[in-house]
Enzyme design. Structure first.
Site, PDB file in Angstrom:
ATOM      1  N   HIS A 486       0.475  -0.827  -0.021  1.00 58.91           N
ATOM      2  CA  HIS A 486       0.021   0.026   0.088  1.00 58.91           C
ATOM      3  C   HIS A 486       0.705   1.427  -0.251  1.00 58.91           C
ATOM      4  O   HIS A 486       0.616   2.140  -1.249  1.00 58.91           O
ATOM      5  CB  HIS A 486      -0.602   0.253   1.445  1.00 58.91           C
ATOM      6  CG  HIS A 486      -1.971   1.251   1.358  1.00 58.91           C
ATOM      7  ND1 HIS A 486      -3.399   1.124   1.227  1.00 58.91           N
ATOM      8  CD2 HIS A 486      -1.425   2.239   2.211  1.00 58.91           C
ATOM      9  CE1 HIS A 486      -3.555   2.720   0.819  1.00 58.91           C
ATOM     10  NE2 HIS A 486      -2.475   3.478   1.840  1.00 58.91           N
ATOM     11  N   GLU A 487       2.197   1.461   1.062  1.00 56.37           N
ATOM     12  CA  GLU A 487       2.700   2.773   0.925  1.00 56.37           C
ATOM     13  C   GLU A 487       3.500   3.078  -0.082  1.00 56.37           C
ATOM     14  O   GLU A 487       3.350   3.902  -0.764  1.00 56.37           O
ATOM     15  CB  GLU A 487       3.856   2.806   2.017  1.00 56.37           C
ATOM     16  CG  GLU A 487       2.543   2.938   3.819  1.00 56.37           C
ATOM     17  CD  GLU A 487       1.655   3.703   3.882  1.00 56.37           C
ATOM     18  OE1 GLU A 487       1.986   4.512   3.465  1.00 56.37           O
ATOM     19  OE2 GLU A 487       0.363   3.375   4.661  1.00 56.37           O
ATOM     20  N   HIS A 490       1.541   4.557  -2.456  1.00 57.48           N
ATOM     21  CA  HIS A 490       2.227   6.101  -2.766  1.00 57.48           C
ATOM     22  C   HIS A 490       3.264   6.786  -3.267  1.00 57.48           C
ATOM     23  O   HIS A 490       3.685   8.205  -4.006  1.00 57.48           O
ATOM     24  CB  HIS A 490       1.657   6.174  -1.425  1.00 57.48           C
ATOM     25  CG  HIS A 490       0.221   6.285  -0.592  1.00 57.48           C
ATOM     26  ND1 HIS A 490      -1.038   6.788  -1.387  1.00 57.48           N
ATOM     27  CD2 HIS A 490      -0.155   5.443   0.212  1.00 57.48           C
ATOM     28  CE1 HIS A 490      -2.330   6.644  -0.236  1.00 57.48           C
ATOM     29  NE2 HIS A 490      -1.729   5.948   0.634  1.00 57.48           N
ATOM     30  N   HIS A 493       3.290   7.217  -6.819  1.00 57.05           N
ATOM     31  CA  HIS A 493       2.231   7.713  -6.623  1.00 57.05           C
ATOM     32  C   HIS A 493       3.265   9.299  -6.637  1.00 57.05           C
ATOM     33  O   HIS A 493       3.106  10.410  -7.714  1.00 57.05           O
ATOM     34  CB  HIS A 493       1.214   8.189  -6.130  1.00 57.05           C
ATOM     35  CG  HIS A 493       0.058   8.821  -6.822  1.00 57.05           C
ATOM     36  ND1 HIS A 493      -1.025   8.533  -6.116  1.00 57.05           N
ATOM     37  CD2 HIS A 493       0.141   9.260  -7.986  1.00 57.05           C
ATOM     38  CE1 HIS A 493      -2.124  10.051  -6.744  1.00 57.05           C
ATOM     39  NE2 HIS A 493      -1.679  10.085  -8.153  1.00 57.05           N
TER      40      HIS A 493
END
Length: 694
Positions: A486-487, A490, A493
């Site tokens: 998940h991290e 980011h 992104h």
């Protein structure tokens, strides 16, 4: 998931929207070939140096802003107003960010405190800038002819207007003062939480059921100076790995209850008081800005647009989830009653433990055994392989990089096709005193176009995974593997952005969309192919996670989904209740009432969970619903990979281009349509939960 406000939006947007975010600059040297040699976030400061640098940076930025405003109206152009403002703020944060970042990662307590004070000043400065009417009017009169400039102009003006620039001067002054006061409260809340040293103490007997290796790694508790003899108790911190270890495994309910109460009372009562004062200030600000509630104000520029839409979304989801949650709680209660048929009630301190027991008894899954197949180094290597295949990039460790703490690593990201440098990221995975206490992705340097090329973005994962114990390497629970995916979503992104302006680059998108790209990538850790790739026993890396265990992990994902999403629903509802209520708010009473209503179990009577609910004072106020909201779109985006292949490079590159590169140059719904080739819908989300479509 990023269970703290993912500190992932650049600090220019923080000034615009009032978030607390992080950005940090780097000292760098460029080789003739164009690559960065040993990029370094500065982390060592002499006494008061950090404070002086902070004040100097604010003064320099103020002078640049004054220069823009002083330009004669007849001489103003887009270049010397809007673009000059964008550049001034970008330069300011390249200077200031390493200072504020140290509040969350520094190993020097004095520097951390100075950094926290600097953050307060920076947040107040941001408010003062975004409430300057002379600056707003200078920019407002400009016209943009290029699409990118038009987007920057509209978003910048929107941000000014959100801060009250259409108000009369007297009301604007009130908004400015209230927002500056609010910025101080939010910074103090975060500082209190980061520096909290709450511990729990247990005897070995009270730790029955907890793995012996973990118990042996604990330090003896400090004896009471007034007592005679030595204490036989051991100290357990309230850092995430320790909390989870106790709550998952401790046989005694009294031990779990004591651990839960310590964890849910961190930074109380100071932070409870700060939160309630912040809610009061937010109500006043919203009223001055002509909004009914703070939630209406905060959602007005997001995908949801208003609090009624959010409340409708949450209420409908509550209706759909109630049956699933009831089924999950029923299974846990049955597990509890097997040991004591007279025990007919579930408590908050039971949930993690009984979930773990249920998985062992009914799914033959033992988290402690599974951890042995997920040494952190192996997981990170596999993570890189997956993301490299999907996104067309490579990750290369900077072996000689200097970092702010032992165990922090730096990597550069290059494009697979032509090997050009894209950016950098740090990995700060393990807990230590004074460090930010959860998992988040921090933007350190935002991407942007310059006259000499594109700035290389720099980011950092800051997490608190299970550290090495008694000679064993760090061994991760499956849920920690999920968190890394998940991290790191980011990070990609932030790093792969191609947006031309710092204020619109990376993950500085609508807050109720920002989690979607990372939530989507959590699906990869429930794939047989991916779990095989990621795993390798710490004693024999060639020994992969057994196929039957992988099948059970995938099966177990469905168990407790009703409870998991109901808890997310509760947190979102708590946030919205706090921020749609008029008058004084007793945050503890609201928590107690809402917990029972939504979760269907009684809360811990002594809990002050809100004192450590960092999202509410770190940018996700009236925004926590975004986790559930964006989950709908994450599931929809994943449906493409599910259909076309989870390691399909073609789809991965389309995802990189359509979702990760644009930043906020497009609206969230537009980004989704560009990737999906159609309008988004919630069908995949409800299919995953086995509940009917709304």
């Amino acid at each position: 998931m990023s269970n703290h406000p993912s500190k992932i939006i650049n600090i220019f947007i923080a000034c615009l929207l009032g978030f607390q975010i992080f950005q940090a600059s780097a000292t760098e040297s460029i080789t003739p070939g164009g690559t960065m040699k040993n990029p370094m976030i500065r982390y060592e400061y002499t006494e008061n140096e950090l404070t002086r640098l902070c004040e100097t940076a604010i003064q320099a930025a103020s002078q640049q802003i004054d220069s823009i405003v002083k330009t004669a109206p007849s001489d103003r152009t887009l270049e010397n107003t809007l673009l000059a403002f964008e550049e001034a703020m970008s330069q300011f944060h390249d200077t200031i960010s390493p200072l504020t970042f140290m509040a969350y990662v520094s190993t020097n307590a004095a520097n951390s405190k100075e950094a926290s004070r600097c953050e307060e000043k920076v947040n107040q400065f941001g408010v003062s800038i975004m409430t300057r009417k002379d600056l707003y009017l200078a920019i407002k009169d400009q016209k943009a002819t290029q699409p990118a400039e038009a987007r920057l102009l509209s978003e910048t003006l929107k941000a000014f207007e959100e801060n009250g620039l259409k108000l009369p001067d007297d009301k604007l002054k009130q908004v400015r003062e209230l927002k500056q006061a609010l910025a101080v409260l939010e910074s103090q809340f975060s500082t209190n939480l980061n520096q909290d040293q709450t511990v729990a103490e247990f005897t070995r007997e009270e730790l029955a059921g907890v793995p012996e290796d973990y118990i042996n790694s604990l330090h003896p508790a400090k004896a009471d100076p007034k007592a005679t003899g030595k204490t036989d108790k051991l100290t357990v911190s309230t850092k995430e790995p320790d909390y989870v270890r106790i709550m998952d495994n401790a046989t005694l309910a009294t031990t779990r209850r004591q651990m839960l109460e310590a964890y849910e009372n961190r930074a109380n009562p100071k932070n409870t008081q700060l939160l309630e004062e912040a809610i009061r200030l937010r109500q006043k600000i919203a009223s001055l800005l002509t909004y009914d509630t703070w939630a209406d104000y905060r959602t007005s520029t997001r995908m949801a647009k208003d609090s009624k839409t959010v409340t409708k979304f949450l209420n409908e989801l509550k209706g759909k989830l109630s049956q699933r949650n009831s089924e999950d709680l029923g299974k846990l209660l049955d597990t509890k009653k097997k040991k004591d048929p007279t025990d007919t009630e579930l408590y908050p301190w039971d949930i993690r433990y009984l979930t773990n027991q249920y998985k062992k008894e009914n799914l033959s899954l033992d988290d402690e055994k599974i951890r042995e197949y997920f040494p952190a180094d192996r997981v990170v290597k596999g993570l890189f392989e997956v993301y490299s295949k999907l996104l067309g990039v490579q990750y290369i460790e900077e072996k000689d990089a200097k970092t702010w703490a032992k165990g922090v690593h730096l990597y550069r990201v290059v494009d697979t096709k032509d090997q050009h440098l894209i950016g950098y990221f740090y990995a700060d995975f393990f807990p230590r005193d004074g460090k930010y206490g959860h998992a988040a992705a921090f933007t350190l340097i935002s991407g942007k176009k310059t006259k000499t090329g594109y700035t290389h973005p720099i980011s950092s994962i800051v997490a608190n995974f299970t550290p090495s114990e008694n000679g064993k390497p760090s061994l991760l629970k499956h849920e920690e593997v999920r968190t890394i995916f998940h991290e790191f979503g980011h990070i990609m992104h932030q790093t792969l952005t191609q947006a031309p302006y710092a204020s619109l680059s990376g993950s500085s998108v609508d807050q109720d969309f920002v989690e979607a790209p990372s939530q989507m990538l959590e699906n990869w850790v429930f794939s047989k192919e991916i779990l095989t790739l990621l795993s390798g026993h710490y004693l024999d890396p060639k020994k992969k996670l057994p196929t039957e265990w992988i099948d059970k992990i995938i099966e177990a994902r469905d168990f407790n989904q009703g409870y998991f999403y109901t808890r997310q629903l509760f947190l979102a509802s708590l946030d919205m209740t706090y921020h749609t209520t008029s008058g004084s708010v007793d945050t503890t009473k609201v928590f107690q009432k809402l917990y029972k209503d939504v979760m269907s179990i009684n809360p811990a009577e002594t809990s002050h969970f809100q004192a450590s609910f960092g999202h509410l004072m770190g940018g996700y106020d009236a925004g926590y619903y975004g986790y559930l909201w964006s989950e709908v779109y994450a599931a929809d985006m994943f449906s493409r990979f599910e259909k076309e292949g989870m390691l399909n490079s073609k789809v991965g590159l389309e995802y990189r281009k359509a979702v990760l590169e644009p930043g906020k140059m497009h609206e969230g719904f537009e980004i989704l349509e560009n990737f999906l080739g159609r309008k988004p819908n919630p069908q995949a989300f409800y299919k995953n939960l086995h509940i009917e479509k709304l």
